[in-house]
Every structure is written in C-alpha cells, then in structure tokens.
Design a protein around this motif. Structure first.
Motif, PDB file in Angstrom:
ATOM      1  N   PHE A  89      39.832  31.340  46.811  1.00 50.61           N
ATOM      2  CA  PHE A  89      38.591  31.152  46.387  1.00 50.61           C
ATOM      3  C   PHE A  89      38.092  30.957  44.816  1.00 50.61           C
ATOM      4  O   PHE A  89      37.255  30.303  44.803  1.00 50.61           O
ATOM      5  N   VAL A  90      38.856  31.716  44.458  1.00 54.45           N
ATOM      6  CA  VAL A  90      38.496  31.548  42.715  1.00 54.45           C
ATOM      7  C   VAL A  90      38.775  30.270  42.488  1.00 54.45           C
ATOM      8  O   VAL A  90      37.813  29.626  41.368  1.00 54.45           O
ATOM      9  N   GLY A  91      39.930  29.465  42.540  1.00 55.14           N
ATOM     10  CA  GLY A  91      40.191  28.126  42.291  1.00 55.14           C
ATOM     11  C   GLY A  91      39.198  27.261  42.676  1.00 55.14           C
ATOM     12  O   GLY A  91      38.870  26.261  42.155  1.00 55.14           O
ATOM     13  N   LYS A  92      38.703  27.687  43.856  1.00 56.79           N
ATOM     14  CA  LYS A  92      37.600  26.398  44.561  1.00 56.79           C
ATOM     15  C   LYS A  92      36.202  26.726  43.840  1.00 56.79           C
ATOM     16  O   LYS A  92      35.648  25.452  43.803  1.00 56.79           O
ATOM     17  N   HIS A  93      35.885  27.878  43.750  1.00 55.25           N
ATOM     18  CA  HIS A  93      34.242  28.173  43.132  1.00 55.25           C
ATOM     19  C   HIS A  93      34.226  28.467  41.765  1.00 55.25           C
ATOM     20  O   HIS A  93      32.994  28.348  41.474  1.00 55.25           O
ATOM     21  N   ARG A  94      35.004  28.670  40.889  1.00 49.44           N
ATOM     22  CA  ARG A  94      34.769  29.219  39.813  1.00 49.44           C
ATOM     23  C   ARG A  94      34.351  27.958  38.917  1.00 49.44           C
ATOM     24  O   ARG A  94      34.826  26.580  38.927  1.00 49.44           O
ATOM     25  N   PRO A  95      33.533  28.187  37.841  1.00 50.84           N
ATOM     26  CA  PRO A  95      33.213  27.153  36.888  1.00 50.84           C
ATOM     27  C   PRO A  95      34.435  26.426  36.082  1.00 50.84           C
ATOM     28  O   PRO A  95      35.544  27.406  35.947  1.00 50.84           O
ATOM     29  N   GLU A  96      34.330  25.203  35.556  1.00 55.98           N
ATOM     30  CA  GLU A  96      35.716  24.755  34.766  1.00 55.98           C
ATOM     31  C   GLU A  96      36.023  25.740  33.607  1.00 55.98           C
ATOM     32  O   GLU A  96      35.230  25.912  32.703  1.00 55.98           O
ATOM     33  N   TYR A  97      37.277  25.912  33.628  1.00 50.54           N
ATOM     34  CA  TYR A  97      38.029  26.854  32.447  1.00 50.54           C
ATOM     35  C   TYR A  97      37.316  28.225  32.644  1.00 50.54           C
ATOM     36  O   TYR A  97      37.778  29.023  31.808  1.00 50.54           O
ATOM     37  N   CYS A  98      37.014  28.483  33.843  1.00 48.09           N
ATOM     38  CA  CYS A  98      36.297  29.899  33.728  1.00 48.09           C
ATOM     39  C   CYS A  98      37.563  31.017  33.978  1.00 48.09           C
ATOM     40  O   CYS A  98      38.468  30.676  34.899  1.00 48.09           O
ATOM     41  N   ARG A  99      37.422  32.158  33.193  1.00 45.29           N
ATOM     42  CA  ARG A  99      38.650  32.956  33.694  1.00 45.29           C
ATOM     43  C   ARG A  99      38.000  34.416  34.311  1.00 45.29           C
ATOM     44  O   ARG A  99      36.906  34.721  34.113  1.00 45.29           O
ATOM     45  N   VAL A 100      38.811  34.759  35.202  1.00 44.78           N
ATOM     46  CA  VAL A 100      38.088  35.601  36.179  1.00 44.78           C
ATOM     47  C   VAL A 100      38.861  36.828  36.092  1.00 44.78           C
ATOM     48  O   VAL A 100      40.045  36.845  36.263  1.00 44.78           O
ATOM     49  N   THR A 101      38.267  38.135  35.706  1.00 48.75           N
ATOM     50  CA  THR A 101      39.270  39.439  36.005  1.00 48.75           C
ATOM     51  C   THR A 101      38.227  40.703  36.496  1.00 48.75           C
ATOM     52  O   THR A 101      37.252  40.507  36.760  1.00 48.75           O
ATOM     53  N   ILE A 102      39.270  41.274  37.167  1.00 48.40           N
ATOM     54  CA  ILE A 102      38.616  42.508  37.838  1.00 48.40           C
ATOM     55  C   ILE A 102      39.162  43.758  37.293  1.00 48.40           C
ATOM     56  O   ILE A 102      40.480  43.638  37.231  1.00 48.40           O
ATOM     57  N   ILE A 103      38.336  44.504  36.959  1.00 46.80           N
ATOM     58  CA  ILE A 103      38.765  45.781  36.217  1.00 46.80           C
ATOM     59  C   ILE A 103      38.162  46.907  36.839  1.00 46.80           C
ATOM     60  O   ILE A 103      36.996  47.244  37.396  1.00 46.80           O
ATOM     61  N   THR A 104      39.174  48.071  37.114  1.00 47.31           N
ATOM     62  CA  THR A 104      38.612  49.202  37.763  1.00 47.31           C
ATOM     63  C   THR A 104      37.720  49.921  36.479  1.00 47.31           C
ATOM     64  O   THR A 104      37.883  49.696  35.639  1.00 47.31           O
ATOM     65  N   PHE A 105      37.054  50.996  37.333  1.00 50.27           N
ATOM     66  CA  PHE A 105      36.037  51.853  36.326  1.00 50.27           C
ATOM     67  C   PHE A 105      36.824  52.488  35.388  1.00 50.27           C
ATOM     68  O   PHE A 105      36.148  53.104  34.149  1.00 50.27           O
ATOM     69  N   ASP A 106      38.159  52.842  35.529  1.00 49.59           N
ATOM     70  CA  ASP A 106      38.800  53.531  34.417  1.00 49.59           C
ATOM     71  C   ASP A 106      39.525  52.410  33.451  1.00 49.59           C
ATOM     72  O   ASP A 106      40.173  52.847  32.619  1.00 49.59           O
ATOM     73  N   GLY A 107      39.088  51.031  33.344  1.00 52.00           N
ATOM     74  CA  GLY A 107      39.640  50.308  32.616  1.00 52.00           C
ATOM     75  C   GLY A 107      40.928  49.452  32.919  1.00 52.00           C
ATOM     76  O   GLY A 107      41.460  48.525  31.853  1.00 52.00           O
ATOM     77  N   LYS A 108      41.654  49.732  34.077  1.00 55.62           N
ATOM     78  CA  LYS A 108      42.866  48.826  34.370  1.00 55.62           C
ATOM     79  C   LYS A 108      42.502  47.724  35.011  1.00 55.62           C
ATOM     80  O   LYS A 108      41.355  47.413  35.838  1.00 55.62           O
ATOM     81  N   VAL A 109      43.162  46.692  34.628  1.00 55.68           N
ATOM     82  CA  VAL A 109      43.107  45.101  35.122  1.00 55.68           C
ATOM     83  C   VAL A 109      43.823  45.124  36.347  1.00 55.68           C
ATOM     84  O   VAL A 109      45.075  45.274  36.228  1.00 55.68           O
ATOM     85  N   VAL A 110      43.151  44.872  37.521  1.00 54.20           N
ATOM     86  CA  VAL A 110      43.924  44.777  38.666  1.00 54.20           C
ATOM     87  C   VAL A 110      44.004  43.288  39.156  1.00 54.20           C
ATOM     88  O   VAL A 110      44.649  42.980  40.247  1.00 54.20           O
ATOM     89  N   TYR A 111      43.222  42.216  38.498  1.00 54.21           N
ATOM     90  CA  TYR A 111      43.320  41.000  38.786  1.00 54.21           C
ATOM     91  C   TYR A 111      42.719  40.142  37.691  1.00 54.21           C
ATOM     92  O   TYR A 111      41.994  40.319  36.991  1.00 54.21           O
ATOM     93  N   ASP A 112      43.559  38.867  37.373  1.00 49.89           N
ATOM     94  CA  ASP A 112      43.121  38.080  36.432  1.00 49.89           C
ATOM     95  C   ASP A 112      43.841  36.476  36.785  1.00 49.89           C
ATOM     96  O   ASP A 112      44.953  36.528  37.073  1.00 49.89           O
ATOM     97  N   ASN A 113      43.124  35.814  36.710  1.00 56.42           N
ATOM     98  CA  ASN A 113      43.328  34.260  37.176  1.00 56.42           C
ATOM     99  C   ASN A 113      44.324  33.634  36.013  1.00 56.42           C
ATOM    100  O   ASN A 113      44.828  32.616  36.601  1.00 56.42           O
ATOM    101  N   GLU A 114      44.315  34.136  35.067  1.00 56.25           N
ATOM    102  CA  GLU A 114      45.021  33.825  33.887  1.00 56.25           C
ATOM    103  C   GLU A 114      46.361  34.127  33.766  1.00 56.25           C
ATOM    104  O   GLU A 114      47.338  33.711  33.031  1.00 56.25           O
ATOM    105  N   ARG A 115      46.285  35.648  33.514  1.00 57.10           N
ATOM    106  CA  ARG A 115      47.539  36.518  33.495  1.00 57.10           C
ATOM    107  C   ARG A 115      47.827  37.164  34.492  1.00 57.10           C
ATOM    108  O   ARG A 115      46.875  38.022  34.945  1.00 57.10           O
ATOM    109  N   LYS A 116      49.079  37.316  34.855  1.00 53.42           N
ATOM    110  CA  LYS A 116      49.552  38.120  36.101  1.00 53.42           C
ATOM    111  C   LYS A 116      50.233  39.488  35.778  1.00 53.42           C
ATOM    112  O   LYS A 116      50.422  40.342  36.569  1.00 53.42           O
ATOM    113  N   ASP A 117      50.850  39.547  34.540  1.00 49.10           N
ATOM    114  CA  ASP A 117      51.651  40.846  34.097  1.00 49.10           C
ATOM    115  C   ASP A 117      50.460  41.824  33.978  1.00 49.10           C
ATOM    116  O   ASP A 117      50.370  42.352  32.523  1.00 49.10           O
TER     117      ASP A 117
END
Length: 486
Positions: A89-117
C-alpha cells in the motif's frame, strides 16, 4: 514686465537650505522603501508558511490514509502490522521519494519503508516532530538531518492515541522541495518596479518644489539686502501652484517697492513745493518788516500799508500750513477721522452765507439747487472742505459776473453732485493735473489771489476718503464743471 519671472537660484552658500526638495524626496522615498521591505519580508514569510502548511497538509492526509488502511486490514496497534500488505500500500500510494515511519508512543520504530533493522534504530521520543505529535496530535520539523538516514527531511507526524502509534511521513529536503517552499520572486520584482515608478513621480513633484523654494529663499535674501530685483535678472519659476504663488509674492513685493519709490519721489517733490510755497509769504513778510525797520522816516500811511501786506502774507502762510496739515491727516491716518451724520444741505447754505459778500463783490451768483434733506455719514470737516474749496475756486477763477450752480441727484445708491460755472473753463491739457498738489494753471494769478495750490488736492482726497470719485471737464457753456460722488 514679463508675466512670469523669478529670482536667480540660490548661491553655493545656500545649498543646504535649497535642498529641501531633495530632502523631501529622499525622506518620502526612504519611508516607502522601508515599508516595501517590511511588506516583502512579511509577504515572503507568509508565502513560505503557506507552502509549508500545504506540504504538511498533504503529508498529514497521507498519514491519515495509512492509518485508515491499517484499520481496514484489522490492525489495532503497532504490534499487529502486516508489513507485507502494508508495504504494498505504501509503495503504491506514497508521494515520490517519501519515507514512511511508524513509531510507538514510547519512541520505538516498528515500521520504516527505507530501513528494516528496527532493533538498531535509536529511540525517536526526542525528535521534535514526535514530541509535538505526542503533545498536540500533530508535529512537523523542516530540514532536520536524519540520524537514521543521511540527508535532511521535511517531517510530518500524526499521532493516533487509540492505537498508540505515530505515523510519520518525510520528504527529502532536496532542491525540488526547497524550490517548492521558496516564495515567489515575481512579487519582489513587481515591488521594485513600483518603487522605481514612484521615485520618478516623486522626483517630478519634489524637484520643482525645491527649485521654487530655493528661488524664494534667494529672493528673500536679496530683498533683505535691498539688492536690485529687476525682472530681466530673474529666472523662471516652475509652472505650478507654488510657482504661481511665488510669482504673485514677488510681483506684490516689486509693486510695493515701486509704490514706495513713487511715494518717496512724491514726498521729495512735496517737500520742495512746500519749501517753495512757504518761501514766498515768508520773504514778503520779511521784506515789508525790513523796510519798516530800516526806514524810520516812512509815513504813517506807508507803514500801515506794509503792515497790512505783512498781515495778508501771514494769513496766506497760515492757510498754507492748515492745508498741509489737512492733507497729512488724510494721508497718514484716514482711519482716525471720526464719521457722523452730516446735514449737507445745511452745510452748503452756511457756506453760501459765508461767501455771500465775496459773490456780491465780484457780481457773481451762487445757485444752490440741492434738496433740503441731504444727509450722509462722513467727517464734517472734510465734507466742509469739499464744498468750501470748490466755492473758493469758483470765486477765484470763474470770473466776474458768472453764475455758479450746485446740483445733486441720486443714482445707483450714490449722491452725484455737479459744481459748475459759466466762466472761462479750464484748458483741456491742465484738466488731468488740476487735482495735484501745488499745481496751478496760472501760477502768477493763483498767488495773487492768495491761493495755496492745495485746495483741489484736498477736495479729491476728501472725496476719496468718503468712497467717491471726482472728475472735471468743461461744460457746454465753456465753464468748468466738477462732478463727484459721495
């Protein structure tokens, strides 16, 4: 004299004062430039803020769309994200060159379309956009360098409290984004063009203003120094309201100067005439008295004759001084003369009684055709001088056996008097000057008759004092005719 003239420009010593036009020009232009600069800065800041909010709104909408997609898939929190489906879905709908990140309320990254570690990605709680999103539900940060990826980004984060995660989208802060955020430069060029046009218009207004003020200042300095102000030495004023006013001021000044010079000339002539007129009776009195003193053997009849002549000359001298005093009062302080209701009819009857013996001795007749109800507001002494001097003038010059007629009619709210005789009249070449002081048609006869040469001058000034006019011409019988209004 030319219709338009002015004084020459101020000299170098007056350059400071003559630059008022330049000072006004730069003052007004500076104020406009300062205003334009502040307006440009304000407009640029507003435009940048508008474009930043536009991009932020776009990213916020994308964040909301991602959240809706997660909920559509049944994801209720950050721990249950199906990364494969979500990645598509992100690859299809995101703006060009857009980076998407999902972060929990405690600051932990649980999703990033550019970096997976995710385990090696540092906690994001201290990031500006994350802190603002936790506090206000939405946060942004512009051109902040990423510690996770190299380069600067435009971050827009949206918090979703129910699911307790934050979706952050970021666009790389590259040349394309910087250009998008840059304010439109056309507005600056338009403003500069307006400033240029205004400066030209302002110059066309202030330059003539400064030129006229400079010319007026030079005129004031020359007038104060009593320098010559001939029109041929003067430069033209600008053709505007101030130039017209300046011309009127200078023309008025030059007319006053001319009037002053004319008055000085007349005073000199009057002084010379007075001295000449006083010399005759004084010399006569002195001669008669000297004869009496140096010739003790004179008979009583001769001595009596010389004393009578001396007395006659003293009377003429007294009359001359009285007439001069009267003219001086009318010249110097006409407003000090008291006006009151005067019965002209009674006054003329009194003069007729006073001169009856003189008319009889010359075989002359005075015909008084004035009505019995002539009253006007005026100075009694001056009004008396008008009718008495005209009567005495007729007695002296109309000739024996003549008839003097005085009549009056009302026209246009004024009293029109006619004082005429059927005598020898006044030669045409003398009629224009007959009211001048000490002017005589027949000088020898005038002095022989005891006249001072000021009678008709007093008449004219007294008529003018009462707002009237006077003229003289020869009537159909050839005699003199004086016409005057009161």
């Amino acid at each position: 004299m030319n219709d338009r003239f002015s004084i020459p420009p101020a000299d170098s010593n007056s350059s400071g004062a003559s630059s008022i036009g330049r000072r006004l020009y730069w003052s007004v232009l500076s104020l406009f430039i300062v205003f334009a600069v502040f307006f440009i800065v304000f407009q640029q800041a507003r435009e940048k803020e508008y474009k930043r909010e536009l991009i932020d709104t776009r990213l916020q909408s994308f964040n909301q769309a991602l959240h809706n997609e997660l909920q559509h898939e049944g994801t209720v929190d950050a721990g249950t994200i199906d990364e494969c489906d979500f990645e598509a879905f992100v690859g299809k709908h995101r703006p060009e060159y857009c980076r998407v990140t999902i972060i929990t309320f405690d600051g932990k990254v649980v999703y990033d379309n550019e970096r997976k570690d995710y385990a090696n990605i540092v906690n994001h709680s201290n990031r500006k956009e994350i802190a603002e999103a936790l506090q206000h539900g939405h946060g942004t940060d512009i051109s902040r360098s990423s510690s996770t990826l190299s380069g600067a980004f435009f971050y827009s984060a949206t918090a979703f409290p129910t699911e307790r995660y934050i979706i952050r989208s970021a666009l790389p802060y590259n040349e394309s984004l910087a250009k998008s955020l840059q304010a439109d430069q056309h507005f600056i060029w338009i403003t500069l063009l307006v400033i240029a046009v205004l400066s030209l218009v302002l110059y066309r207004f202030t330059h003539p203003l400064g030129k006229n003020i400079s010319a007026l200042r030079a005129f004031a300095r020359r007038a104060d120094a009593n320098e010559n102000l001939e029109p041929e030495d003067l430069a033209a004023f600008t053709n505007d309201e101030l130039g017209e006013i300046s011309e009127h001021i200078i023309k008025l000044y030059m007319r006053l100067q001319h009037t002053k010079e004319e008055q000085n000339r007349l005073k000199r002539e009057l002084t010379q005439n007075i001295a000449h007129e006083l010399k005759t009776p004084v010399a006569g009195i002195r001669g008669y008295l000297e004869t009496i003193l140096t010739h003790p053997d004179l008979s009583d009849s001769q001595r009596q004759q010389f004393l009578e002549r001396s007395f006659a000359q003293s009377q003429r001298l007294s009359s001359l001084l009285a007439d001069i005093s009267t003219l001086n009062r009318m010249d110097d302080a006409p407003e000090m003369m008291a006006f009151e209701e005067v019965d002209i009819s009674m006054m003329v009857k009194q003069i007729a009684t006073e001169t009856a013996l003189q008319f009889e001795s010359h075989g002359m007749t005075l015909v008084n055709r004035l009505p019995d109800d002539i009253h006007l507001k005026g100075n009694p002494s001056m009004l008396y001088s008008i009718f008495r001097n005209l009567t005495d003038n007729a007695l002296a010059y109309a000739g024996d056996g003549t008839t003097v007629t005085l009549s009056m009619e009302r026209r246009d709210g004024r009293m029109h008097f006619t004082f005429s005789d059927n005598g020898t009249g006044i030669p045409v070449e003398h009629q224009k000057r007959i009211f001048e002081r000490f002017y005589r048609v027949d000088k020898g006869r005038s002095r022989k008759m005891g006249g001072t040469g000021l009678g008709l001058a007093i008449v004219k000034n007294a008529v003018l004092l009462h707002g009237g006019t006077i003229s003289v011409h020869n009537n159909s019988t050839g005699g003199a005719c004086f016409e005057f209004t009161l």
